[in-house]
Design a protein around this motif. Sequence first.
Motif, mmCIF file in Angstrom:
data_model
loop_
_atom_site.group_PDB
_atom_site.id
_atom_site.type_symbol
_atom_site.label_atom_id
_atom_site.label_comp_id
_atom_site.label_asym_id
_atom_site.label_seq_id
_atom_site.Cartn_x
_atom_site.Cartn_y
_atom_site.Cartn_z
ATOM 1 N N ALA A 322 19.022 155.706 2.069
ATOM 2 C CA ALA A 322 18.340 156.814 2.745
ATOM 3 C C ALA A 322 18.560 158.128 1.988
ATOM 4 O O ALA A 322 17.632 158.918 1.790
ATOM 5 N N GLU A 323 19.793 158.326 1.526
ATOM 6 C CA GLU A 323 20.098 159.562 0.808
ATOM 7 C C GLU A 323 19.348 159.681 -0.522
ATOM 8 O O GLU A 323 18.805 160.732 -0.845
ATOM 9 N N VAL A 324 19.340 158.589 -1.308
ATOM 10 C CA VAL A 324 18.676 158.713 -2.615
ATOM 11 C C VAL A 324 17.182 158.921 -2.448
ATOM 12 O O VAL A 324 16.571 159.681 -3.200
ATOM 13 N N LEU A 325 16.601 158.256 -1.445
ATOM 14 C CA LEU A 325 15.174 158.466 -1.226
ATOM 15 C C LEU A 325 14.904 159.922 -0.867
ATOM 16 O O LEU A 325 13.957 160.535 -1.364
ATOM 17 N N ALA A 326 15.741 160.474 -0.001
ATOM 18 C CA ALA A 326 15.538 161.858 0.421
ATOM 19 C C ALA A 326 15.791 162.838 -0.725
ATOM 20 O O ALA A 326 15.096 163.846 -0.856
ATOM 21 N N THR A 327 16.762 162.504 -1.571
ATOM 22 C CA THR A 327 17.183 163.464 -2.591
ATOM 23 C C THR A 327 16.414 163.329 -3.893
ATOM 24 O O THR A 327 16.183 164.287 -4.600
ATOM 25 N N TYR A 328 16.049 162.075 -4.222
ATOM 26 C CA TYR A 328 15.421 161.851 -5.522
ATOM 27 C C TYR A 328 14.050 161.174 -5.432
ATOM 28 O O TYR A 328 13.390 160.955 -6.444
ATOM 29 N N GLY A 329 13.651 160.770 -4.220
ATOM 30 C CA GLY A 329 12.348 160.129 -4.083
ATOM 31 C C GLY A 329 12.252 158.768 -4.741
ATOM 32 O O GLY A 329 11.156 158.267 -4.980
ATOM 33 N N THR A 330 13.399 158.135 -5.056
ATOM 34 C CA THR A 330 13.421 156.801 -5.675
ATOM 35 C C THR A 330 14.769 156.175 -5.371
ATOM 36 O O THR A 330 15.743 156.890 -5.100
ATOM 37 N N ASP A 331 14.824 154.820 -5.402
ATOM 38 C CA ASP A 331 16.126 154.177 -5.176
ATOM 39 C C ASP A 331 16.890 153.951 -6.478
ATOM 40 O O ASP A 331 17.942 153.348 -6.486
ATOM 41 N N LYS A 332 16.333 154.411 -7.592
ATOM 42 C CA LYS A 332 17.099 154.356 -8.854
ATOM 43 C C LYS A 332 16.970 155.681 -9.595
ATOM 44 O O LYS A 332 16.319 155.774 -10.629
#
Lengths: 573, 573
Positions: A322-332
């Motif tokens: 959830a955090e990476v999607l919110a912060t970077y818009g991607t899971d990698k």
Amino acid sequence: MYFPSWLSQLYRGLSRPIRRTTQPIWGSLYRSLLQSSQRRIPEFSSFVVRTNTCGELRSSHLGQEVTLCGWIQYRRQNTFLVLRDFDGLVQVIIPQDESAASVKKILCEAPVESVVQVSGTVISRPAGQENPKMPTGEIEIKVKTAELLNACKKLPFEIKNFVKKTEALRLQYRYLDLRSFQMQYNLRLRSQMVMKMREYLCNLHGFVDIETPTLFKRTPGGAKEFLVPSREPGKFYSLPQSPQQFKQLLMVGGLDRYFQVARCYRDEGSRPDRQPEFTQIDIEMSFVDQTGIQSLIEGLLQYSWPNDKDPVVVPFPTMTFAEVLATYGTDKPDTRFGMKIIDISDVFRNTEIGFLQDALSKPHGTVKAICIPEGACSLLGKLRLECADLLETRGVVLRDPTLFSFLWVVDFPLFLPKEENPRELESAHHPFTAPHPSDIHLLYTEPKKARSQHYDLVLNGNEIGGGSIRIHNAELQRYILATLLKEDVKMLSHLLQALDYGAPPHGGIALGLDRLICLVTGSPSIRDVIAFPKSFRGHDLMSNTPDSVPPEELKPYHIRVSKPTDSKAERAH
Amino acid sequence: MYFPSWLSQLYRGLSRPIRRTTQPIWGSLYRSLLQSSQRRIPEFSSFVVRTNTCGELRSSHLGQEVTLCGWIQYRRQNTFLVLRDFDGLVQVIIPQDESAASVKKILCEAPVESVVQVSGTVISRPAGQENPKMPTGEIEIKVKTAELLNACKKLPFEIKNFVKKTEALRLQYRYLDLRSFQMQYNLRLRSQMVMKMREYLCNLHGFVDIETPTLFKRTPGGAKEFLVPSREPGKFYSLPQSPQQFKQLLMVGGLDRYFQVARCYRDEGSRPDRQPEFTQIDIEMSFVDQTGIQSLIEGLLQYSWPNDKDPVVVPFPTMTFAEVLATYGTDKPDTRFGMKIIDISDVFRNTEIGFLQDALSKPHGTVKAICIPEGACSLLGKLRLECADLLETRGVVLRDPTLFSFLWVVDFPLFLPKEENPRELESAHHPFTAPHPSDIHLLYTEPKKARSQHYDLVLNGNEIGGGSIRIHNAELQRYILATLLKEDVKMLSHLLQALDYGAPPHGGIALGLDRLICLVTGSPSIRDVIAFPKSFRGHDLMSNTPDSVPPEELKPYHIRVSKPTDSKAERAH
């Protein structure tokens, strides 16, 4: 000045390294310091006719009688000849006196890239003729005897500067391309790094290297698996995408700590930078939790990391899905640079700008922005990377090629809605992934919301590994497979049965070796870290693979080729 | 008395070993001393919830609080429980006091082979109750907490005494069979021995571990190669029998010293003690001759040999093909015992016994005999082994199971007459084998008589390796392929071309890993040294492999199943 060769440093680390340049050349200052300084250099000349490698000779060898074998790199005015082997270059003086006419003839007439064997004495170069750019630049070889071992025909391209050739040509003449410094370096670094991983796993932590079959049975939904016809009519083996089932069965078998440098297969048709066969560092442990696997892998990468890079700092940061999607818009995400996505909904809560108001009025509606210090851009998600591209073309270095930024991503969803039918569920990763301990109750109420114990390892924006704690309870596994995923449980009956017979809690991970080595060596493609890669269409351009097969060789396998035209002809009947 | 566990000795050599018994049991005196004594024992309990393994606890741990995970081996009178992990057994005291009722309940109710986690204190056993046959026999665990990690259903068979079960049952429940001491030992020894080989090759002698493709193109005459349909109509990959072509191309590519623990494939249908996929230690070197390869391999086996066997003595004896045939009637003699074939023609030169006179009058006619000290037999060739069998059933020990007798066999013929057409030639090994230097002229006059630079390594009557110096001259290779063997040169054009571009002289060898480990562990079948072997019909009995595939999954590969009945139906049309 002392210039140790790149190869000895690949095996034995010396002082802190010089930073990597983007265009390494033979015997340049570019060093690969892979191993710890206690390590001895291997004996590269044991069991063979040479006494030394070309690249290892130094002033300390002065006066020694040596025998060298190598390729003619170039020749100057029939006076000097530069001989090359995997270890580097050395200058050979072509004798000019009458008594050595036959030696001169051999060395002057052999075409470039011919293989020769020379014997002679290591002498120092005349004062002023030393070459400080060459590791062997203080010495040269005064030749007594020479032998042409094999002559070379005219080459389709020059060995050096391999990057300037088309990739198709490089793949067609792969055996020549392999002579390039870059390919020698990439393959040797790969070998060394894997060896260090083995030492860490096997010798330090008691893992057992176990080979699992590649002729197996197709897995449910394994549509990307190559088939191998057997001699039994209509029966096929399949080449598995990973040893997933086997490694879990090994845990049931009490093997406790398994690893394998495993060949895996995936038939995805034509996809750039994918290979039909690839390699993963495959690991499974019993009685372990997520943090245990994470610590193991952090230690593994730290231990095996090449010495010419900055050391790996552990522990790696962890973010939830959830955090990476919110912060970077991607899971990698590529975490080498900032430009994070920031929620600025509150700023616009009372805005009168129509489209923003509209966005905020929707459920979960937000307004987000990327903040680029001294930047000129406000796109989101994937656009962050495009911004980075854009900024870098304008000279703003965001992604330092010498920086390696690892990140754990955890708490993935356990299920995703099926693409074809969003009311049905499919596993976000694979059906053996254990649910998050806090979310087990959700499996029976709102399975869509359940998080899993899956974790991904991300490096510089690339997923280089993934794994999970597995389900070890047969009943839970059966419920997820049959009730939630509606899979054919029969195809996995052996695994379900195994869980019933005292399966220990277990978990594991797989690292994508090709991708990892590609990132470590800074190669543009994984094809540059594989000795004989396939083209992106799955072809071996050197040998013309795949190829047609005479019909009589298909008979034992009870198959026939049904060409597209055949089925048309059939319909016409 | 001090009883170190078998596992720690597998990793760290101690004093000279006790001789191998044929029936090792958990924690018995049977030791496997694989590694040198300097070696540290791996940390088997890093990253996991346990603090120690069951098998490692000794008096030196007295008073320590430990957490153990393992399987319930057995339980006595609801008082003692023996817990097992891969490292051995330990006795756990089931608490009887009221306050520990829940712990008692867990430990008394869990079925045998259930997985439990216990925490408690290491205490000494009451005087007189020590078990000197058990490595952990001086101590026991006073339990404080217990957790049932997974319950076990009723087993299809008992884990111990696995040899008494039918092999089909063992293969069907392979994950249970793997819990047996023997399988744990075999797989761990295999892992350790391969690790030592890697250290020798990679760290001591500068070999590069390079992975080569398994999706390749069929080789000329490669009728035993599995096919893999591609997505291009009528085009197939093939799973190669060895990386032969690739390793030679690596030498052309200047990789100089290559090795790989290589997965190989051979489709021989049903053959006892063969596997459709198998593993070889694959090696190739540049600038090497036959003796160089032999010394390398002798050192490799010496370095990696398990410490609980007598050390390997080098160099190994060498015999020519002609000599072994004359002396043992086979090219892979068991040299653990004598009973050599002796030429006694001279004795009978003037005989009047008809059949002997007859034999001696023929070209190359001889009369030979086997001399068995104190024996009662005169058969030849293969019969020598049957004699040995016969003698051993009568109690004469000829083949000491603790003896490892290596032999190099050299100077094989380069060609053999084709079975189908004896006037044509085929390669005795493969078409890349170099001719014997003294016999090159024979290639152009009497090729049948030419000897090769092929060598076999024989151990106790089994061929465990074979290799050769290869042809590095394109012209000679073309002559042998096209003129002598009448092969389709087009299929190998890439290799012929590679030899034209400065191929170095090179040679190599491949060791059959499964067979080697089988002999080292004294296993009755190679299936006992492979984690998940196929049955002799090529089936995986656990998962029902190979299996049928829905027709829609065949479509992308443009193949159809043509069942035997289909072709009949076709003819009927």
